[in-house]
Design an enzyme around this catalytic site. Structure first.
Site, PDB file in Angstrom:
ATOM      1  N   ARG A 168       0.850  -1.192   0.000  1.00  0.00           N
ATOM      2  CA  ARG A 168       0.000   0.000   0.000  1.00  0.00           C
ATOM      3  C   ARG A 168       0.885   1.240   0.000  1.00  0.00           C
ATOM      4  O   ARG A 168       1.688   1.449   0.913  1.00  0.00           O
ATOM      5  CB  ARG A 168      -0.953   0.047   1.194  1.00  0.00           C
ATOM      6  CG  ARG A 168      -1.807   1.329   1.176  1.00  0.00           C
ATOM      7  CD  ARG A 168      -3.057   1.268   2.017  1.00  0.00           C
ATOM      8  NE  ARG A 168      -2.806   1.338   3.444  1.00  0.00           N
ATOM      9  CZ  ARG A 168      -3.764   1.532   4.365  1.00  0.00           C
ATOM     10  NH1 ARG A 168      -5.031   1.662   3.982  1.00  0.00           N
ATOM     11  NH2 ARG A 168      -3.477   1.560   5.653  1.00  0.00           N
ATOM     12  N   ASP A 449      -4.569   3.355  14.092  1.00  0.00           N
ATOM     13  CA  ASP A 449      -3.750   3.946  13.051  1.00  0.00           C
ATOM     14  C   ASP A 449      -4.274   5.349  12.778  1.00  0.00           C
ATOM     15  O   ASP A 449      -5.115   5.863  13.516  1.00  0.00           O
ATOM     16  CB  ASP A 449      -3.702   3.067  11.797  1.00  0.00           C
ATOM     17  CG  ASP A 449      -5.028   3.019  11.046  1.00  0.00           C
ATOM     18  OD1 ASP A 449      -5.995   3.713  11.445  1.00  0.00           O
ATOM     19  OD2 ASP A 449      -5.107   2.271  10.053  1.00  0.00           O
TER      20      ASP A 449
END
Length: 535
Positions: A168, A449
């Protein structure tokens, strides 16, 4: 390196001296490819970001998001994506995490099908870690990665049958300040893509796989078209057939949910799946509808996937993907195991419920943040899939049409003092970790996150803007937030211990939290002002 490439390379400026290890990754040939991509595509990124702002201005003054009338022919058309490689057909369970060496090994060895190695939301892009992350992934692809713990001497290395690796890259809004192109920082997305592709495509293809990517934060089909051009250019540069590069796009912004067909269409040569990036999606719901007082969300803890607006998003994603031959990936379970057996059972029960909802909706797989949850989450999809690799056969064609009103439906639930205080503590702790170089942090039983911290701070910003009352009757104001922030900093000092608190950057994190939460305009991403703290 050709003369033309050498000229391009000279226009690329690295602001840091390279160590010998970094020079292994940032070779002249690799940087030539970076420069070629920057030359072709970097100038279009500001235009795409500006278009986001124009759209947001329309929403701010009252125009709600909706399906685009000008692309109805794409939504009504009879077309499918190019196809899904055999090693991506079964993605029933994926794990994600940052690209530090030990994490990469443990994630690839987990009881999962895919590891999404993350340069984005679970990663703080300090320069040494960015380059080291690329070296770690190169070694993982080559099967040579190992790690010895400096204190215990324990050695970590890959098992015989590791998970499939997908990289990613950073979102379009993030830059890499240590690499300048024509005097400006290069888009972080191009830098991450270029290095992973350049160093690994050949070995990946030799082993029967390919260069696979997760693409985050898209807000419009024009951004998907940009990525398609990037992928096609890279394939042409290295003599690869069209569609060699494969991508999964996260549908994690509210505007993008109205353009899923269009995103699939414009990436049809390269795309294999869409993913319900649920936490960022909730954040985007707040951010996009920030000026709409009737769309203010309650406490983060009660905004779960069974809420009507989120369940509609999940079902529409499944229906859209399967109609076009693409996989529909479910969202992240951010829980982490508990050492207390009773608490751990509660965690596993929540995982079971969450993943059962996704499997029943027709998703082809799902995400976890911790290897300790793999067996529970995988068992749900094992039961749902049976002997099939995915659920592409579930069309949801009998569903009633999902409308814009369904996707924008207000969410019920309380706004509580406890919820607001919890948001403050989570956001401050996460921001402190991020500006200290750690983008993936266990806090109060969840693996936090950037997305979950974004929800925490954006919720309070919106409550302040619209003067929303808490369940105790108090109206949320800047003064109330500042009072709670001051009080919760004392709670954190007590929880963490005075020494840990003093050694950390908690005061800087609180100052940034206050800036983000009390500003007149909602800052798009906390990582933008946070990036100045990183080396």
């Amino acid at each position: 390196m050709t003369e033309a490439c050498s000229t391009l390379r000279e226009s690329l400026v690295l602001t840091e001296a390279l160590s010998p290890e970094q020079a292994e990754i940032l070779t002249d040939d690799a940087l030539c490819f970076v420069a070629s991509l920057a030359d072709k595509f970097a100038s279009r990124v500001p235009e795409l970001l500006a278009a986001r702002e124009v759209r947001q201005q329309r929403i701010d003054v009252g125009t709600l998001p909706d399906f685009l009338p000008e692309t109805e022919s794409i939504r009504q058309g009879d077309w499918t994506i190019r196809g899904i490689p055999s090693d991506l057909q079964d993605r029933r369970l994926e794990i994600t995490g940052p690209v530090d060496r030990k994490m990469v090994i443990n994630a690839l060895n987990a009881n999962v099908k895919v590891f999404m190695a993350d340069f984005e939301d679970s990663f703080a892009p300090a320069w040494p870690q960015v380059v080291e992350g690329q070296r770690n992934l190169r070694d993982a692809v080559n099967g040579t990665i190992s790690y010895t713990h400096p204190d215990t001497g324990k050695r970590y290395q890959l098992n015989d049958n590791p998970a499939r690796l997908i990289c990613r890259v950073r979102g379009l809004h993030l830059t890499e300040k240590h690499v300048e192109w024509q005097g400006k920082p290069i888009p972080g997305a191009l830098f991450d893509f270029a290095l992973y592709f350049f160093h690994n495509y050949r070995r990946l293809l030799e082993t029967g796989s390919g260069p696979y990517f997760y693409v985050p934060k898209l807000q419009a089909y024009q951004e998907a078209a940009w990525w398609s051009d990037v992928f096609s250019f890279a394939e042409d540069e290295f003599g690869l057939s069209r569609g060699t590069i494969k991508a999964t796009v996260l549908i994690e912004t509210l505007p993008a949910v109205f353009e899923m067909d269009e995103i699939l269409y414009h990436l049809r040569d390269h795309i294999v799946a869409l993913n319900c990036g649920r936490w960022d999606y909730i954040f985007s719901y707040i951010k996009t509808l920030r000026n709409h007082p009737d769309r203010v969300l309650p406490d983060r803890q009660v905004v779960t996937m069974d809420k009507p607006f989120l369940n509609a998003y999940s079902r529409l994603l499944v229906k859209t993907c399967h109609k076009r031959g693409a996989l529909a990936m479910g969202g992240m379970a951010a829980f982490i195991p508990s050492k207390d057996p009773a608490e751990n059972q509660q965690v596993l029960d929540k995982i079971e419920k969450d993943k059962t909802l996704e499997a029943n909706n027709g998703h082809d797989g799902t995400w976890i943040a911790h290897p300790g949850l793999a067996d529970t989450a995988k068992a749900v999809f094992d039961r749902a899939l049976g002997d099939k690799p995915n659920q592409l056969h579930i069309s949801r064609e009998q569903d009633a049409p999902i409308t814009a009103a369904d996707l924008l439906a207000p969410c019920d639930g309380e706004r509580t003092e406890a919820g607001m205080r919890h948001n403050i503590r989570v956001a401050v702790q996460y921001i402190e970790a991020w500006i200290s170089g750690n983008g993936c942090v266990p806090i109060y039983g969840l693996m936090e996150d950037a997305a979950t911290a974004e929800i925490s701070r954006a919720s309070i910003w919106q409550w302040i803007k619209h003067q929303k009352p808490l369940s105790n009757g108090q109206v949320v104001t800047k003064a109330l937030f500042e009072q709670y922030l001051s009080e919760e900093m004392k709670v954190l000092e007590h929880e963490l211990g005075a020494d840990v608190f003093a050694r950390g950057q908690y005061q800087q994190a609180a100052a940034l939290m206050a800036q983000l939460t009390t500003s007149d305009e909602l800052v798009n991403f906390l990582t933008l002002p946070g990036y100045q703290y990183l080396p």
